[in-house]
Design a protein around this motif. Sequence first.
Motif, mmCIF file in Angstrom:
data_model
loop_
_atom_site.group_PDB
_atom_site.id
_atom_site.type_symbol
_atom_site.label_atom_id
_atom_site.label_comp_id
_atom_site.label_asym_id
_atom_site.label_seq_id
_atom_site.Cartn_x
_atom_site.Cartn_y
_atom_site.Cartn_z
ATOM 1 N N LEU A 5 22.620 39.287 17.556
ATOM 2 C CA LEU A 5 23.382 40.370 16.923
ATOM 3 C C LEU A 5 24.038 41.289 17.945
ATOM 4 O O LEU A 5 24.929 42.056 17.609
ATOM 5 C CB LEU A 5 22.459 41.192 16.011
ATOM 6 N N LEU A 6 23.543 41.231 19.180
ATOM 7 C CA LEU A 6 24.017 42.166 20.201
ATOM 8 C C LEU A 6 24.789 41.419 21.276
ATOM 9 O O LEU A 6 24.564 41.592 22.482
ATOM 10 C CB LEU A 6 22.839 42.938 20.790
ATOM 11 N N GLY A 7 25.668 40.561 20.859
ATOM 12 C CA GLY A 7 26.591 39.919 21.792
ATOM 13 C C GLY A 7 25.921 38.995 22.782
ATOM 14 O O GLY A 7 26.466 38.709 23.858
ATOM 15 N N GLY A 8 24.720 38.517 22.471
ATOM 16 C CA GLY A 8 24.066 37.566 23.344
ATOM 17 C C GLY A 8 23.429 38.189 24.568
ATOM 18 O O GLY A 8 23.228 37.533 25.596
ATOM 19 N N VAL A 9 23.080 39.441 24.485
ATOM 20 C CA VAL A 9 22.427 40.114 25.612
ATOM 21 C C VAL A 9 21.142 39.362 25.974
ATOM 22 O O VAL A 9 20.485 38.760 25.129
ATOM 23 C CB VAL A 9 22.116 41.584 25.243
ATOM 24 N N ALA A 10 20.797 39.387 27.269
ATOM 25 C CA ALA A 10 19.583 38.701 27.734
ATOM 26 C C ALA A 10 18.359 39.207 27.006
ATOM 27 O O ALA A 10 18.262 40.394 26.684
ATOM 28 C CB ALA A 10 19.413 38.917 29.245
ATOM 29 N N TRP A 11 17.398 38.313 26.745
ATOM 30 C CA TRP A 11 16.185 38.733 26.051
ATOM 31 C C TRP A 11 14.969 38.027 26.633
ATOM 32 O O TRP A 11 15.082 36.988 27.286
ATOM 33 C CB TRP A 11 16.289 38.438 24.551
ATOM 34 N N SER A 12 13.808 38.628 26.409
ATOM 35 C CA SER A 12 12.562 37.961 26.786
ATOM 36 C C SER A 12 11.436 38.543 25.963
ATOM 37 O O SER A 12 11.651 39.426 25.131
ATOM 38 C CB SER A 12 12.264 38.147 28.272
ATOM 39 N N THR A 13 10.226 38.026 26.197
ATOM 40 C CA THR A 13 9.054 38.525 25.468
ATOM 41 C C THR A 13 8.139 39.328 26.392
ATOM 42 O O THR A 13 7.080 39.775 25.974
ATOM 43 C CB THR A 13 8.248 37.362 24.878
ATOM 44 N N ASP A 14 8.576 39.534 27.620
ATOM 45 C CA ASP A 14 7.694 40.209 28.583
ATOM 46 C C ASP A 14 8.418 41.402 29.195
ATOM 47 O O ASP A 14 9.376 41.247 29.941
ATOM 48 C CB ASP A 14 7.293 39.221 29.679
ATOM 49 N N TYR A 15 7.926 42.607 28.887
ATOM 50 C CA TYR A 15 8.641 43.797 29.356
ATOM 51 C C TYR A 15 8.599 43.921 30.878
ATOM 52 O O TYR A 15 9.363 44.698 31.467
ATOM 53 C CB TYR A 15 8.087 45.050 28.669
ATOM 54 N N ARG A 16 7.693 43.193 31.522
ATOM 55 C CA ARG A 16 7.607 43.298 32.982
ATOM 56 C C ARG A 16 8.876 42.756 33.657
ATOM 57 O O ARG A 16 9.200 43.167 34.765
ATOM 58 C CB ARG A 16 6.364 42.546 33.494
ATOM 59 N N ARG A 17 9.588 41.901 32.934
ATOM 60 C CA ARG A 17 10.860 41.426 33.487
ATOM 61 C C ARG A 17 11.847 42.570 33.688
ATOM 62 O O ARG A 17 12.640 42.564 34.638
ATOM 63 C CB ARG A 17 11.496 40.405 32.541
ATOM 64 N N LEU A 18 11.757 43.573 32.774
ATOM 65 C CA LEU A 18 12.645 44.737 32.929
ATOM 66 C C LEU A 18 12.302 45.500 34.199
ATOM 67 O O LEU A 18 13.176 45.994 34.915
ATOM 68 C CB LEU A 18 12.516 45.685 31.727
ATOM 69 N N LEU A 19 11.000 45.581 34.450
ATOM 70 C CA LEU A 19 10.542 46.371 35.609
ATOM 71 C C LEU A 19 10.891 45.683 36.925
ATOM 72 O O LEU A 19 11.098 46.340 37.946
ATOM 73 C CB LEU A 19 9.028 46.596 35.513
ATOM 74 N N GLU A 20 10.946 44.345 36.859
ATOM 75 C CA GLU A 20 11.203 43.587 38.091
ATOM 76 C C GLU A 20 12.696 43.429 38.367
ATOM 77 O O GLU A 20 13.085 43.067 39.466
ATOM 78 C CB GLU A 20 10.544 42.206 37.964
ATOM 79 N N ASP A 21 13.506 43.707 37.379
ATOM 80 C CA ASP A 21 14.951 43.495 37.535
ATOM 81 C C ASP A 21 15.540 44.673 38.323
ATOM 82 O O ASP A 21 15.597 45.801 37.823
ATOM 83 C CB ASP A 21 15.595 43.416 36.143
ATOM 84 N N PRO A 22 15.998 44.417 39.558
ATOM 85 C CA PRO A 22 16.483 45.534 40.387
ATOM 86 C C PRO A 22 17.726 46.184 39.794
ATOM 87 O O PRO A 22 18.030 47.341 40.105
ATOM 88 C CB PRO A 22 16.809 44.870 41.727
ATOM 89 N N GLU A 23 18.409 45.459 38.924
ATOM 90 C CA GLU A 23 19.633 46.011 38.343
ATOM 91 C C GLU A 23 19.325 47.086 37.296
ATOM 92 O O GLU A 23 20.137 47.967 37.044
ATOM 93 C CB GLU A 23 20.426 44.866 37.681
ATOM 94 N N ILE A 24 18.167 46.995 36.676
ATOM 95 C CA ILE A 24 17.811 47.924 35.601
ATOM 96 C C ILE A 24 17.307 49.250 36.174
ATOM 97 O O ILE A 24 16.416 49.271 37.016
ATOM 98 C CB ILE A 24 16.763 47.283 34.673
ATOM 99 N N GLU A 25 17.903 50.328 35.684
ATOM 100 C CA GLU A 25 17.545 51.655 36.205
ATOM 101 C C GLU A 25 16.524 52.362 35.338
ATOM 102 O O GLU A 25 15.797 53.238 35.800
ATOM 103 C CB GLU A 25 18.793 52.544 36.254
ATOM 104 N N ALA A 26 16.533 52.040 34.041
ATOM 105 C CA ALA A 26 15.698 52.811 33.113
ATOM 106 C C ALA A 26 15.329 51.927 31.934
ATOM 107 O O ALA A 26 16.053 50.992 31.601
ATOM 108 C CB ALA A 26 16.463 54.035 32.620
ATOM 109 N N ILE A 27 14.197 52.252 31.313
ATOM 110 C CA ILE A 27 13.818 51.475 30.138
ATOM 111 C C ILE A 27 13.537 52.396 28.947
ATOM 112 O O ILE A 27 13.154 53.558 29.101
ATOM 113 C CB ILE A 27 12.599 50.562 30.384
ATOM 114 N N VAL A 28 13.783 51.833 27.795
ATOM 115 C CA VAL A 28 13.497 52.526 26.537
ATOM 116 C C VAL A 28 12.260 51.879 25.931
ATOM 117 O O VAL A 28 12.248 50.669 25.690
ATOM 118 C CB VAL A 28 14.692 52.406 25.567
ATOM 119 N N VAL A 29 11.212 52.669 25.737
ATOM 120 C CA VAL A 29 9.953 52.156 25.200
ATOM 121 C C VAL A 29 9.886 52.470 23.704
ATOM 122 O O VAL A 29 9.737 53.630 23.306
ATOM 123 C CB VAL A 29 8.739 52.765 25.936
#
Lengths: 348, 348, 348, 348
Positions: B50-74
Amino acid sequence: MTDEPVRLGIVGLGRIGRFHAANLFGRVPAVRLVEIVDADAGVAREQSRLLGGVAWSTDYRRLLEDPEIEAIVVASPTPYHAEMVEAAAVAGKHVFCEKPISLDLGRTYQTLDAVREAGILLQVGLHRRFDPDYRAAWQRIVAGDIGDVYLFRTSLRDMRPPPLEFLKGSGGFFADVTLHDFDTARWLVGEVEEVTAVGAVLAEPRLAEMGDVDNAVVVLRFVSGALGVLDNSRSAGYGYECSSEIMGSKGTLRIENNRRVSVQSLVPGEVRQDFVHDFVERFADAYRIEMEHFARAVRQGTDPEVGGADAAAAFVIAEAAKRSHLERRTVRLSATSKDGGVFYEEVG
Amino acid sequence: MTDEPVRLGIVGLGRIGRFHAANLFGRVPAVRLVEIVDADAGVAREQSRLLGGVAWSTDYRRLLEDPEIEAIVVASPTPYHAEMVEAAAVAGKHVFCEKPISLDLGRTYQTLDAVREAGILLQVGLHRRFDPDYRAAWQRIVAGDIGDVYLFRTSLRDMRPPPLEFLKGSGGFFADVTLHDFDTARWLVGEVEEVTAVGAVLAEPRLAEMGDVDNAVVVLRFVSGALGVLDNSRSAGYGYECSSEIMGSKGTLRIENNRRVSVQSLVPGEVRQDFVHDFVERFADAYRIEMEHFARAVRQGTDPEVGGADAAAAFVIAEAAKRSHLERRTVRLSATSKDGGVFYEEVG
Amino acid sequence: MTDEPVRLGIVGLGRIGRFHAANLFGRVPAVRLVEIVDADAGVAREQSRLLGGVAWSTDYRRLLEDPEIEAIVVASPTPYHAEMVEAAAVAGKHVFCEKPISLDLGRTYQTLDAVREAGILLQVGLHRRFDPDYRAAWQRIVAGDIGDVYLFRTSLRDMRPPPLEFLKGSGGFFADVTLHDFDTARWLVGEVEEVTAVGAVLAEPRLAEMGDVDNAVVVLRFVSGALGVLDNSRSAGYGYECSSEIMGSKGTLRIENNRRVSVQSLVPGEVRQDFVHDFVERFADAYRIEMEHFARAVRQGTDPEVGGADAAAAFVIAEAAKRSHLERRTVRLSATSKDGGVFYEEVG
Amino acid sequence: MTDEPVRLGIVGLGRIGRFHAANLFGRVPAVRLVEIVDADAGVAREQSRLLGGVAWSTDYRRLLEDPEIEAIVVASPTPYHAEMVEAAAVAGKHVFCEKPISLDLGRTYQTLDAVREAGILLQVGLHRRFDPDYRAAWQRIVAGDIGDVYLFRTSLRDMRPPPLEFLKGSGGFFADVTLHDFDTARWLVGEVEEVTAVGAVLAEPRLAEMGDVDNAVVVLRFVSGALGVLDNSRSAGYGYECSSEIMGSKGTLRIENNRRVSVQSLVPGEVRQDFVHDFVERFADAYRIEMEHFARAVRQGTDPEVGGADAAAAFVIAEAAKRSHLERRTVRLSATSKDGGVFYEEVG
C-alpha cells in the motif's frame, strides 16, 4: 504493489501555483513533482529551494519534452492557459489547468477540440467539487436524501477587492467570482435554463468606469424547475465565505465551514470566534484532494470528474449573467449534450 | 536548499502504526519513510504494497543497523516500547514513541536515563499538543489573553469500550484514557498538586472484576491554585469527543471540534449534524503535525516539545488518580525540576 | 368558565421580589396580585406606583389577615423565610417561598412540619425546574429517550461575585450557588449517595478569611451508580452561564441557552454573539412559569412539583459538599422516604 | 401612578385573533381586554370561557359603541379589514389591524384617508419589527455599527402550504408571504427602487392554475444603491424559518432564531436539535410586544412605529414583485413622502 506515483511538472508559480506546488511536493502520495517552471527565474529558483531542490526552469516546453513527465499543471496567468493546454495536448501530456481556460469562448472550444483530438485527459481547477463538505452534500443529494431540489442558495464572498490591476484582467465579476457558483449549481442541481443577474458597485467606485461590479445577486431557473439564488461580494469585510444551502422536498442541506479554528473566546458579554480569511485557508483540503483526483484519473486513464466542458458551461452562464445585468433582463440558455459533455448557449 | 528529509523507519503496524505510516509515506514532506517493520510478515508485506513498495521486514533491529536511518517511530504494543526505545538509544537513533513508555514507572525512568545518556531525541505521542485548535488555545493562554487561569475543564470520551482483551493490557482507565488530559492540563495550565478521582463501572460490568472503571471524573488542584475537572467515558455512545474549556480572569476559551463535515441536514422539525466517530478522525491533522514537529526537531537537533519527562509526569498523575479512586481520598503530588524536565511523585 | 385567578400577596420587594411582582401584575393570567408588602414604605409605595396602584403596606401580617388573599409569595431576606412561612401556615394561606427556607436545617424541618400540619401548599423557588429547556430535557429523560443515565454534568457561573455584605449572609458557596445544581441533579437523575467537593478562592481573596470559596467542583455519585460533576464560579467574567449535559446509554442531552439575542455580529476576522449577563435574563421565562405552576397547584389543590422536602434535600447535600471541601474527604448521604417526601442525612 | 391600562376589544377570533386575545388577557399589563367578538357565537363563547369569562358578542359594532373601549384589534378575515378600520375611525377608536388593510390598493388608501381625517392611531400587524432579535439588529444598524449597508438577505419559509381555500384568498404569494420581508427591508435598509422577482410552482401544482407560485426569489435594489435578496417558500418541509443578514461596510449582522428549545440531542453519530415549526412559535414574543407598543402609543397619543403607510408601501412592492414575475422583467418604483408617510408607486 500500489500504482507508481504520477510524474508531474507545474508551470506558473504565482500564488495559486506555489500553493499547488507545495501540495505536490510531499503532500500528495500519488504524485511526484519532477520539475517546476516560472517565467521569472528568481521565482523558480526560490521555489525549488523550498521544495527540496526540485529541478526548475523558465520554459514550460521543457516539461513537454521530458519523456519522464506524464502530466502538467497549468497555473500560469489566464492568457497563457489555452496555448499551454494545446501544447500539452500535442505533446501527449495530460493537463490540470486552472480556470478559466480562456476569457474567449471560441478559444476555449478550440482548446477543448485539441484536447479531445489528442486524447489527453484535462481536469479544470474547479476545486469546490473536492471539498469534503460539498462532497458530502453532493453524495446525499445523489442518494436521494433530500428528494427533489426546490432551491439552491449560495453566498460567495471575499473580504476585500483585489488590486485594480488584477480586476482589469479578471474577465469581470461574473466570470471571476460567480463562475465557481455556476459550476457548483450545475453539479449539485443540474442544468440551468434561465439567468437573471443584478449587480452593483458599492465598495470600489472605480469598477463603475470599467463596467464591472463588486456585488451581485444572480437568480437561476434550472431545467428541473428548481430555483437558484447566488449572492456574491468582493467586499464582505468580515472574511471569506462560501456557504450553501440546498432545499429539497424531503430535506435541506446546509454547508458552512467558516471557522479558522474551533476555539471560542468568551470575553465580558460576548462570545467570539475567528472567521476564515481567504479561499486558500477555506479550501486547503479541496486543493490537495483535487490533485489526488487528477493523479488517480491519469493513472487509471479515466476522465476527471470536472473537465473542459464544465469549465466552458460555467463560463457561458457567467457571460449570460453579465448580459442579464447589463441589459436588465432575464437571459435564457440551452444546454445540450455534445461529445460526451454538455454544451451551453444563450437562446434569448 | 531546504533541509534533507529525515530518513525514518517505523516498527509496529497495528491501527495507529498504519496511520502513522500512511502519513509518513507522502504526506509529511520533511520525512522519507525508508522501511517498515511488523512482527507479522503478512502485515508488513501488505502495508509495503500500500505504501509504494517501501522496504519491509519483521525485525526492528534492521532499522537500528541501517546507517541511512536517522530515527524510528515506535508504534508496537506497549510492552515493547521501553526495550525498543533503549535499543534505539544504544544505536544512536532518535525516537518517536507512542505513549506510554511503560506501564511500570521504574522502567519508564530507566528508559529515560538511557535516552539521556545516549543523547538521542525522544518525542512521545501526546498528539493533542499538535492539534491546531488546542495549539491556538495554548497560544492565547501563553500570550496572556485570558489572564490567570481559574478552571480547566475537559471531556474525553470514546463511543464504546474497546475489546476486553485490550482493556486488560491497557494499564487501566486513568493511564489509558485520562493520561492525555493530564498532559493537556499540565501543558495549558501548569503543574498539578492534588488529584481527586471518582470512577464508576456503568457500561461494561466485567470491568468491575478487573478493578477497573469505564467512566470517571477527576478533579485537579494546580500549584497555581486553579482547579481542573476532567470527565472521561469509554461509553459515550454518540461518538468520540474531546472538548475543553479554560476559564480565566480576563477571558475564557472553549475548544470543540466535533463535526465530521460542516454539513447540516434539516428534516421535518429537526436539524442534524454528523458527530466525529473516533480519535483518528478527530485528530487526523494532529497526527500528521506531530510527525512534522518530530522531523524538525531531528533535523535541527532541538528537544521535541513533548518528551519522556512529560510522559512520565502524566503517568504519575494517572497512578495518583487510580489510587484516589480506590482509596476514596485526595492524593497529593509534588512536581520538581530534574535533568531539565519535571519529576512528579506522590507525597500524601 | 375558566378558573378564577388566584388572589396573591407578595412580601419582600428586593431584586427578586420586584421581579416576581412584575410578573404577577399582568403577565400571569392565572393570578391576581392583590397587595404588595415591604418593610421599607418608600420601596412599597414606589412599586405600587409601577404596578397600577396595587395596595401596599409595610406589614406582611396584613396579607395573612386579608380573607380575600389565598396565597402569599415570600421573597423577603432569608432570615425571615421560616417565620413567614409558618405564620402563613397558621393563617391557612398557601405559600411560594424563595429558597432557602432557612440556613438552619432544624429550623427548616420545623417549618416543614408546620406546613404539613396546616395542610397548606408550599412551593419553593427552585425555578430551573420550570425553564422550558430544562423541562424539555427532563421530559426526554423521563420518556426513556436517553436510556440509563451515566453522567450529569453542569456549569453554573456568575459573571462576578456579589458584594461582600451579601456573601456574609449567603450561607456559603455551596448553599447559595451549588444548591440549584443539587436540586437539578436530583430532579433529572435521582437521589445522591456521595458528595466530593473541592473549592478554591481565586477571584475574591477576602472570601478566604470567611472560610468560603468562589469557585468549586463537586462530584456526585448517585444511588443509581451514575456520576455527577458540577462546576461553579462566582467569577466567570464573560457572563452568566447555566449549561448542563446528561449522558445516557442511548443518548445524550445538552442544554445551552446563553444568547441574549440571536444576532451574530461579523467584524473583520471574527464572529461575535452577545452572552447572557445574569440569571434574571437567562431564566425570565422560568420565573413566570413557576408562578403559573404555583397558581395551578393552588387552584387545583395539588402539591407543587417542587416543595419543602426538595429544598431541604438540596440544602443537606450543600452542607455535605461544604464538609467534603473543608475535610478533604468524600461524604456519604442517605436518602429515605418520609411523609411523602425525601429525607436526606449524612451517614459518613 | 402608572398609566391606566388601555381598554381594548378584539374582533375576529380565528387563529391569529385567538393568539392576540390570549396575550391581551393577562399577558400584557398595559392593556385590559374588555370584550371579544366573533361572527360565530360558538367561537366567541368558547374563547370567553377560556379568557376568564370576558364579555363577548357577535357584532363588532358593540365595541365601537362602548364608551369604555378606547381601541380595537382587528383580526377578522382580510375582506373585513378596511370596513372595520373605517368604522372604528368614525367611532373615534384607535385601531390595531392585521395586515393587509386591503388586497385593493385604492381601498387601502381610502381607509388611510379615513384614519387620518378621524385622527385616530393605526398600527398594522407587521410584528417582525417588535421581535427582540430583529430589534437588536435594527438598533445596531441605526447606531452605525455596520456602516453602509451593501446587502440585505433574508429567507422566509413555511413548513408546508396552507389549504388551497386559504391560498385562493391570500392575495398571492408576494402579498401574503414576501410582504413581511418587504417591510423588513424598508425598515432595516431604506426605500426600494427596483424589484426583480422569479417565482416557481414546485410543491403544490394546483397553484399553477391559479397563476400563483409556492417558491420565489426577489432581488431588490434600494435607493441607497444596496442590493437585497429574498427567498421565500411555502414548502420548506423542515420547519418555519425567518433568517436574515445585513452586510455592511463595517460589519455584518445575522439573525437566526430557529431553535424550539436550546436542547441538543446526541445519538450515535449525530447531534440533533428541534427546529421551530411555525410563525406563532417563532414570533411569540413579537406578538406580545407589538401589543405593548400599541398600548403605549394609545396611552401617549403618539404614532405607532409601523402604520398604514408602511402597510401600503409593502403592498405596492409586493404587487411590483408579482408583475416582475409575470412579465419577466425588472419593475421600477418611486417612493415619495406624503402626509408624513411614504407613498410608493410603480414607474416602469
